[in-house]
Design a protein around this motif. Structure first.
Motif, PDB file in Angstrom:
ATOM      1  N   LEU A  54       0.828  -1.207   0.000  1.00  0.00           N
ATOM      2  CA  LEU A  54       0.000   0.000   0.000  1.00  0.00           C
ATOM      3  C   LEU A  54       0.861   1.255   0.000  1.00  0.00           C
ATOM      4  N   VAL A  55       1.876   1.295   0.829  1.00  0.00           N
ATOM      5  CA  VAL A  55       2.759   2.469   0.875  1.00  0.00           C
ATOM      6  C   VAL A  55       3.467   2.667  -0.461  1.00  0.00           C
ATOM      7  N   LEU A  56       3.925   1.589  -1.074  1.00  0.00           N
ATOM      8  CA  LEU A  56       4.594   1.698  -2.375  1.00  0.00           C
ATOM      9  C   LEU A  56       3.647   2.231  -3.442  1.00  0.00           C
ATOM     10  N   PHE A  57       2.418   1.735  -3.464  1.00  0.00           N
ATOM     11  CA  PHE A  57       1.442   2.226  -4.435  1.00  0.00           C
ATOM     12  C   PHE A  57       1.172   3.721  -4.245  1.00  0.00           C
ATOM     13  N   ILE A  58       1.035   4.144  -3.013  1.00  0.00           N
ATOM     14  CA  ILE A  58       0.755   5.552  -2.756  1.00  0.00           C
ATOM     15  C   ILE A  58       1.906   6.431  -3.241  1.00  0.00           C
ATOM     16  N   LEU A  59       3.131   6.025  -2.974  1.00  0.00           N
ATOM     17  CA  LEU A  59       4.285   6.810  -3.412  1.00  0.00           C
ATOM     18  C   LEU A  59       4.390   6.855  -4.938  1.00  0.00           C
ATOM     19  N   ARG A 134      -8.104   4.702 -24.120  1.00  0.00           N
ATOM     20  CA  ARG A 134      -7.129   3.746 -23.585  1.00  0.00           C
ATOM     21  C   ARG A 134      -6.260   4.382 -22.508  1.00  0.00           C
ATOM     22  N   GLN A 135      -5.818   5.609 -22.737  1.00  0.00           N
ATOM     23  CA  GLN A 135      -5.012   6.299 -21.734  1.00  0.00           C
ATOM     24  C   GLN A 135      -5.821   6.553 -20.460  1.00  0.00           C
ATOM     25  N   ALA A 136      -7.086   6.927 -20.613  1.00  0.00           N
ATOM     26  CA  ALA A 136      -7.939   7.145 -19.448  1.00  0.00           C
ATOM     27  C   ALA A 136      -8.168   5.842 -18.690  1.00  0.00           C
ATOM     28  N   GLY A 137      -8.355   4.750 -19.432  1.00  0.00           N
ATOM     29  CA  GLY A 137      -8.527   3.458 -18.775  1.00  0.00           C
ATOM     30  C   GLY A 137      -7.285   3.015 -18.020  1.00  0.00           C
ATOM     31  N   THR A 138      -6.110   3.351 -18.565  1.00  0.00           N
ATOM     32  CA  THR A 138      -4.866   3.015 -17.876  1.00  0.00           C
ATOM     33  C   THR A 138      -4.758   3.753 -16.551  1.00  0.00           C
ATOM     34  N   LEU A 139      -5.095   5.039 -16.557  1.00  0.00           N
ATOM     35  CA  LEU A 139      -5.048   5.815 -15.318  1.00  0.00           C
ATOM     36  C   LEU A 139      -6.052   5.288 -14.296  1.00  0.00           C
ATOM     37  N   THR A 140      -7.245   4.938 -14.761  1.00  0.00           N
ATOM     38  CA  THR A 140      -8.275   4.463 -13.842  1.00  0.00           C
ATOM     39  C   THR A 140      -7.937   3.093 -13.267  1.00  0.00           C
ATOM     40  N   SER A 141      -7.364   2.223 -14.102  1.00  0.00           N
ATOM     41  CA  SER A 141      -7.053   0.875 -13.624  1.00  0.00           C
ATOM     42  C   SER A 141      -5.939   0.874 -12.593  1.00  0.00           C
ATOM     43  N   ARG A 142      -5.072   1.880 -12.635  1.00  0.00           N
ATOM     44  CA  ARG A 142      -3.993   1.915 -11.642  1.00  0.00           C
ATOM     45  C   ARG A 142      -4.534   2.071 -10.227  1.00  0.00           C
ATOM     46  N   ILE A 143      -5.443   2.995 -10.045  1.00  0.00           N
ATOM     47  CA  ILE A 143      -5.895   3.304  -8.687  1.00  0.00           C
ATOM     48  C   ILE A 143      -6.829   2.240  -8.139  1.00  0.00           C
ATOM     49  N   THR A 144      -7.319   1.341  -8.978  1.00  0.00           N
ATOM     50  CA  THR A 144      -8.190   0.283  -8.465  1.00  0.00           C
ATOM     51  C   THR A 144      -7.430  -0.669  -7.554  1.00  0.00           C
ATOM     52  N   TYR A 145      -6.097  -0.681  -7.646  1.00  0.00           N
ATOM     53  CA  TYR A 145      -5.327  -1.519  -6.730  1.00  0.00           C
ATOM     54  C   TYR A 145      -5.520  -1.069  -5.283  1.00  0.00           C
ATOM     55  N   LEU A 146      -5.698   0.234  -5.081  1.00  0.00           N
ATOM     56  CA  LEU A 146      -5.951   0.720  -3.722  1.00  0.00           C
ATOM     57  C   LEU A 146      -7.300   0.220  -3.205  1.00  0.00           C
ATOM     58  N   ASP A 148      -8.704  -2.545  -4.139  1.00  0.00           N
ATOM     59  CA  ASP A 148      -8.519  -3.969  -3.867  1.00  0.00           C
ATOM     60  C   ASP A 148      -7.872  -4.193  -2.501  1.00  0.00           C
ATOM     61  N   ILE A 149      -6.867  -3.374  -2.186  1.00  0.00           N
ATOM     62  CA  ILE A 149      -6.221  -3.507  -0.876  1.00  0.00           C
ATOM     63  C   ILE A 149      -7.211  -3.180   0.248  1.00  0.00           C
ATOM     64  N   ALA A 150      -8.039  -2.153   0.026  1.00  0.00           N
ATOM     65  CA  ALA A 150      -9.036  -1.790   1.036  1.00  0.00           C
ATOM     66  C   ALA A 150     -10.049  -2.907   1.260  1.00  0.00           C
ATOM     67  N   ALA A 151     -10.269  -3.746   0.254  1.00  0.00           N
ATOM     68  CA  ALA A 151     -11.195  -4.872   0.417  1.00  0.00           C
ATOM     69  C   ALA A 151     -10.500  -6.117   0.964  1.00  0.00           C
ATOM     70  N   ILE A 201      -6.863  -0.843  10.111  1.00  0.00           N
ATOM     71  CA  ILE A 201      -5.858   0.222  10.043  1.00  0.00           C
ATOM     72  C   ILE A 201      -5.280   0.327   8.638  1.00  0.00           C
ATOM     73  N   ILE A 202      -5.184  -0.785   7.938  1.00  0.00           N
ATOM     74  CA  ILE A 202      -4.680  -0.756   6.557  1.00  0.00           C
ATOM     75  C   ILE A 202      -5.778  -0.339   5.587  1.00  0.00           C
ATOM     76  N   ALA A 203      -6.997  -0.811   5.812  1.00  0.00           N
ATOM     77  CA  ALA A 203      -8.077  -0.576   4.857  1.00  0.00           C
ATOM     78  C   ALA A 203      -8.524   0.883   4.836  1.00  0.00           C
ATOM     79  N   ILE A 204      -8.551   1.525   5.983  1.00  0.00           N
ATOM     80  CA  ILE A 204      -9.052   2.905   6.033  1.00  0.00           C
ATOM     81  C   ILE A 204      -8.161   3.865   5.245  1.00  0.00           C
ATOM     82  N   PRO A 205      -6.835   3.890   5.431  1.00  0.00           N
ATOM     83  CA  PRO A 205      -6.007   4.758   4.577  1.00  0.00           C
ATOM     84  C   PRO A 205      -6.081   4.394   3.101  1.00  0.00           C
ATOM     85  N   ALA A 206      -6.234   3.102   2.806  1.00  0.00           N
ATOM     86  CA  ALA A 206      -6.347   2.703   1.407  1.00  0.00           C
ATOM     87  C   ALA A 206      -7.576   3.319   0.760  1.00  0.00           C
ATOM     88  N   LEU A 207      -8.703   3.317   1.472  1.00  0.00           N
ATOM     89  CA  LEU A 207      -9.914   3.938   0.942  1.00  0.00           C
ATOM     90  C   LEU A 207      -9.776   5.446   0.807  1.00  0.00           C
TER      91      LEU A 207
END
Length: 279
Positions: A54-59, A134-146, A148-151, A201-207
């Protein structure tokens, strides 16, 4: 008055003796962070890995999801000037050197235009819209990892809770004494609660960061669409104003400058483009 003072003094002495009694008897002190981590069971190691990810994704998202990484004023000024000069090949080379989303849109559009000079401009515009999506989809798909971590994090914490409760009930059903069973039950419940709290504690910052980056992506995608429409409109106007004849010919055939748009083949087409006059 003396009786009241003696009574208050006696109460203070008794309170101090009660508070000092656990220390004298070796009562357990508050656990540190490492001890709490160890008390959470095996699922705490999985939660630790998730928290690092999660920290790596945020950075990474803070460094990559920026306006200059999608649409920059510098690129827009340079692309506007090159299109008005009809320096399309120079603009393609410039897009290759840029890492912006708008650069990919213009690059794909101009490469298609140079390879298919007789294609109607509506196809060029459709290609630009597809690349922009396609570029917009790439940007949107990146943040979905957060998201996923929140779930996933609360689910891992819940697994630790279940394992801790199972451990407690196993010790309760054992043949040990009453005091031992109570201690084991407390240890299992403590493990369950620590795992649950760690997952939350991990899920709340991810959301929180998912909501933050989602708003940023929506704003930048809107700017990408506006910038693409602006450059496509300028490109269309430049193509319509080209004189009849060698509109997509080489500079030598046109008698123009070397930095103007040129086809890879040396022979001029010399054909008028009636399919563009209706756009």
């Amino acid at each position: 008055m003396k009786c009241r003072l003696l009574t208050i003094a006696g109460m203070l002495i008794s309170a101090l003796s009660v508070s000092a009694a656990p220390v004298a008897t070796g009562a357990p002190q508050e656990k540190g962070l490492i001890e709490l981590f160890a008390s959470g069971g095996y699922t705490m190691y999985a939660l630790l890995v998730i928290s690092v990810i999660l920290v790596l994704f945020i950075l990474v998202f803070l460094a990559t999801i920026r306006r200059n990484a999608v649409v920059s004023d510098k690129f827009m000024s340079a692309a506007d000037a090159m299109i008005r000069r009809r320096d399309y090949l120079g603009l393609i080379a410039y897009c290759h050197r840029q890492n912006e989303s708008i650069a990919r849109v213009i690059q794909k559009s101009l490469e298609f235009l140079t390879k298919n000079p007789n294609a109607p401009f509506i196809e060029v515009r459709s290609l630009a819209e597809a690349e922009g999506s396609r570029q917009a989809g790439t940007l949107t798909s990146r943040i979905t990892y957060l998201a996923d971590i929140a779930a996933i994090a609360p689910m891992v914490g819940l697994l630790g809770t279940v394992l801790g409760m199972i451990k407690s009930f196993i010790h309760i059903s054992g043949g040990a004494g009453q005091g031992v069973r109570q201690m084991e039950l407390a240890g299992g419940v403590s493990e369950a609660l620590i795992a649950t709290a760690s997952g939350l504690i991990i899920a709340i910052p991810a959301l929180v960061f998912y909501s933050f980056f989602r708003g940023r992506v929506f704003r930048y995608v809107s700017e990408l669409e506006a910038a693409s429409a602006h450059l496509m409109a300028i490109l269309n106007s430049q193509i319509e104003r080209q004189p009849s004849g060698p509109s997509y010919a080489t500079p030598a055939a046109r008698g123009g400058r070397g930095d103007d748009f040129a086809m890879p083949t040396p022979a001029p087409l010399g054909a008028e483009r009636p399919d563009l006059h209706g756009i």
